[in-house]
Design a protein around this motif. Structure first.
Motif, PDB file in Angstrom:
ATOM      1  N   ALA A   2       0.686  -1.412  -0.053  1.00 40.39           N
ATOM      2  CA  ALA A   2      -0.098  -0.185  -0.169  1.00 40.39           C
ATOM      3  C   ALA A   2       0.752   1.416   0.168  1.00 40.39           C
ATOM      4  N   ASN A   3       2.101   0.976   0.725  1.00 37.12           N
ATOM      5  CA  ASN A   3       2.814   2.340   0.908  1.00 37.12           C
ATOM      6  C   ASN A   3       3.453   2.624  -0.486  1.00 37.12           C
ATOM      7  N   LYS A   4       3.673   1.611  -1.285  1.00 40.24           N
ATOM      8  CA  LYS A   4       4.443   1.770  -2.634  1.00 40.24           C
ATOM      9  C   LYS A   4       3.482   2.715  -3.362  1.00 40.24           C
ATOM     10  N   GLU A   5       2.059   2.272  -3.318  1.00 37.63           N
ATOM     11  CA  GLU A   5       1.124   3.231  -4.073  1.00 37.63           C
ATOM     12  C   GLU A   5       1.295   4.488  -3.688  1.00 37.63           C
ATOM     13  N   ASP A   6       1.444   4.862  -2.580  1.00 38.05           N
ATOM     14  CA  ASP A   6       1.520   6.139  -1.725  1.00 38.05           C
ATOM     15  C   ASP A   6       2.651   7.001  -2.324  1.00 38.05           C
ATOM     16  N   LEU A   7       3.803   6.194  -2.262  1.00 41.50           N
ATOM     17  CA  LEU A   7       5.039   6.765  -2.860  1.00 41.50           C
ATOM     18  C   LEU A   7       4.811   6.984  -4.207  1.00 41.50           C
ATOM     19  N   ALA A   8       4.388   6.241  -5.023  1.00 38.51           N
ATOM     20  CA  ALA A   8       4.258   6.693  -6.357  1.00 38.51           C
ATOM     21  C   ALA A   8       3.266   7.839  -6.675  1.00 38.51           C
ATOM     22  N   PHE A   9       2.169   7.825  -5.856  1.00 40.87           N
ATOM     23  CA  PHE A   9       1.348   9.416  -5.922  1.00 40.87           C
ATOM     24  C   PHE A   9       2.159  10.441  -5.419  1.00 40.87           C
ATOM     25  N   GLY A  10       3.107  10.238  -4.248  1.00 37.34           N
ATOM     26  CA  GLY A  10       3.948  11.427  -4.003  1.00 37.34           C
ATOM     27  C   GLY A  10       4.944  11.853  -4.730  1.00 37.34           C
TER      28      GLY A  10
ATOM     29  N   GLU B  88      -0.566  14.964   7.922  1.00 41.59           N
ATOM     30  CA  GLU B  88      -0.096  14.819   6.482  1.00 41.59           C
ATOM     31  C   GLU B  88       1.223  13.803   6.353  1.00 41.59           C
ATOM     32  N   SER B  89       1.327  13.104   5.368  1.00 41.91           N
ATOM     33  CA  SER B  89       2.461  12.287   4.719  1.00 41.91           C
ATOM     34  C   SER B  89       2.698  11.107   5.850  1.00 41.91           C
ATOM     35  N   ARG B  90       2.959  11.189   6.860  1.00 42.58           N
ATOM     36  CA  ARG B  90       3.867  10.405   7.718  1.00 42.58           C
ATOM     37  C   ARG B  90       2.546   9.157   8.234  1.00 42.58           C
ATOM     38  N   PRO B  91       2.725   7.944   7.586  1.00 35.48           N
ATOM     39  CA  PRO B  91       1.441   7.127   7.912  1.00 35.48           C
ATOM     40  C   PRO B  91       1.509   6.540   9.315  1.00 35.48           C
TER      41      PRO B  91
ATOM     42  N   GLY C 282      -5.918  11.336   7.567  1.00 39.07           N
ATOM     43  CA  GLY C 282      -4.605  11.297   6.940  1.00 39.07           C
ATOM     44  C   GLY C 282      -4.265  12.156   6.114  1.00 39.07           C
ATOM     45  N   GLY C 283      -3.400  12.437   5.337  1.00 40.02           N
ATOM     46  CA  GLY C 283      -3.163  13.206   4.238  1.00 40.02           C
ATOM     47  C   GLY C 283      -3.163  12.484   3.046  1.00 40.02           C
ATOM     48  N   SER C 284      -3.605  13.310   1.770  1.00 35.56           N
ATOM     49  CA  SER C 284      -3.842  12.304   0.537  1.00 35.56           C
ATOM     50  C   SER C 284      -2.469  11.638   0.274  1.00 35.56           C
ATOM     51  N   GLU C 285      -1.186  12.006   0.651  1.00 36.83           N
ATOM     52  CA  GLU C 285      -0.189  10.973   0.173  1.00 36.83           C
ATOM     53  C   GLU C 285      -0.045   9.727   1.034  1.00 36.83           C
ATOM     54  N   SER C 286      -0.835   9.844   2.019  1.00 40.12           N
ATOM     55  CA  SER C 286      -0.602   8.608   2.848  1.00 40.12           C
ATOM     56  C   SER C 286      -1.973   7.838   2.979  1.00 40.12           C
ATOM     57  N   PHE C 287      -2.579   7.958   1.939  1.00 40.48           N
ATOM     58  CA  PHE C 287      -3.953   7.369   1.966  1.00 40.48           C
ATOM     59  C   PHE C 287      -4.086   5.846   2.048  1.00 40.48           C
ATOM     60  N   HIS C 288      -3.338   5.190   1.296  1.00 44.95           N
ATOM     61  CA  HIS C 288      -3.548   3.779   1.072  1.00 44.95           C
ATOM     62  C   HIS C 288      -2.651   3.184   2.377  1.00 44.95           C
ATOM     63  N   SER C 289      -1.430   3.688   2.746  1.00 43.66           N
ATOM     64  CA  SER C 289      -0.698   3.155   3.829  1.00 43.66           C
ATOM     65  C   SER C 289      -1.594   3.348   5.106  1.00 43.66           C
TER      66      SER C 289
END
Length: 418
Positions: A54-62, A129-132, A153-160
């Motif tokens: 899930a975090n990889k999805e967020d990293l790609a989004f970020g 924001e950001s930090r899941p 949570g922030g949009s960046e960490s949505f899936h995590s």
């Protein structure tokens, strides 16, 4: 029904459920809360592959959004950081339960016996924001202190955040606690933030955790009380009586260990006597480590500082630096440019250290230690929900104890007032 009404309806339901869960949590045993947190820790570790995916999805989004390297570092999870989440959950579970603790008691001449007892605040709203990992930290601390929590949570960490939240819910179920004790808003829509800030019927306090933009927005628009810090503009003052090796070690760690956290040093103040003795050794060490040193011209090899570099939260491999004439000028500079978060002095002189501690009013003041220790976990709190720089109720790392209020329990024996 339009989208705005949909968000409003959802938030009303979330708030109502949280208020009902808070009524249950106020009287739940310490053992049940510890069981929920330990079970959540087990589940986080069991689901680590799912969380990392899930975090990889967020990293790609970020990356697509163009987040800075420091922000991407805040966002990233690996097995080591997941182990840190697990350790944090277990540490909070093992702490003494603050609810019901007698903070003070006394007997009046009238015969009344009075106890001041810790009690949950009720419903906490956390916007971050950001930090899941905040999902786990905030959920754990609110549960430990008997509070229901609404997480956004922030949009960046949505899936995590969703993956971690699912583990917390599993922990709640295992202990027979309401699943709505820890709720995560399932949308990136900013309207949910606005709804939380106005939810005076459902939320007792808001805790924002993020950058200046988010915290400033919350402080401007919230109708609910706020625990917040606006920025982490952390200073290190290297006194004339500082030990050179301690100064080098602390300054390098404070700036370079992790540049994207609020405890990262943003300004270096060097006493003129230290500079006369050792020259530019500190700025040279920083530059060698890859830090851009922005100076007022008093340090060789540095980049010229811009007008707004002092008092700026870089969250990057950049530090503002200048030479000052003694602790008095250092204190004046920090008072003018600081954010009352964390400031440190490097010195072997007890009197100078005492002056620094007495004359500054930051939430955290340190001596001969890195500002990167400005963290609830490092303070023995297991985790933190943030660093509060205000002066009312909570200040410094906000752990489980800081998420309680109190009530007075008064006992008499047919006692009447004349």
């Amino acid at each position: 029904m339009n989208e705005q009404n949909t968000i409003g309806t959802m938030m009303a339901k979330v708030g109502s459920d949280a208020r009902a869960a808070a009524a249950v949590l106020a009287t739940v045993s310490a053992e049940a809360k510890a069981q929920a947190l330990n079970a959540a820790a087990d589940e986080v570790w069991a689901q680590r592959a799912t969380i990392i995916a899930a975090n990889k999805e967020d990293l790609a989004f970020g990356a697509e959004k163009g987040l800075s390297p420091a922000m991407m570092d805040r966002l990233m999870l690996d097995e080591g950081r997941i182990q840190g989440i697990v350790d944090g959950l277990r540490a909070v579970a093992a702490q003494t339960d603050p609810v019901g603790e007698v903070a003070e008691e006394w007997t009046q001449p009238s015969g009344l016996h009075i106890r001041r007892v810790r009690t949950p605040i009720g419903v906490i709203g956390v916007i971050y924001e950001s930090r899941p990992n905040v999902t786990a930290d905030a959920g754990a601390l609110c549960l430990k202190s008997g509070n229901a929590v609404i997480l956004r949570g922030g949009s960046e960490s949505f899936h995590s955040s969703q993956a971690i939240h699912a583990c917390l819910v599993t922990g709640l179920k295992s202990a027979g606690l309401p699943e709505t004790s820890i709720q995560l808003i399932p949308t990136r829509d900013r309207a949910a933030v606005t709804a939380m800030l106005q939810a005076t019927d459902h939320i007792d306090v808001i805790v924002p955790r993020g950058g200046k933009g988010l915290v400033g927005l919350v402080q401007r628009e919230a109708r609910v009380p706020v625990f917040a810090h606006l920025e982490g503009i952390c200073h290190i003052y290297v006194d004339g009586d500082a030990d050179l090796e301690k100064a080098k070690a602390v300054v390098l760690n404070a700036k370079t260990r992790r540049t994207g956290i609020c405890g990262s040093a943003e300004t270096l103040l060097v006493d003129r006597a230290f500079h006369a003795r050792y020259g530019d050794v500190l700025s040279e060490a920083l530059i060698s480590a890859g830090v851009e040193v922005r100076s007022d011209g008093s340090l060789k090899g540095s980049t010229p500082a811009k007008a707004d570099d002092f008092g700026k939260e870089f969250l990057d491999m950049i530090i503002a630096a200048k030479v000052v004439d003694g602790v008095g000028e250092a204190i004046a500079h920090i008072r003018h440019f600081g954010s009352n978060h964390t400031d440190a002095i490097i010195t072997e002189n007890d009197d100078i250290a005492d002056q620094f501690f007495r004359q500054l009013d930051s939430a955290i003041l340190m001596r001969n230690a890195s500002t990167q220790f400005a963290d609830g976990g490092e303070f023995g709190m297991g985790a933190e929900i943030g660093i509060a720089t205000g002066k009312l109720h909570a200040r410094g790392p906000v752990g489980a104890v800081q998420l309680t209020s109190f009530k007075y329990l008064v006992t008499g024996d047919g006692t009447i007032r004349p």
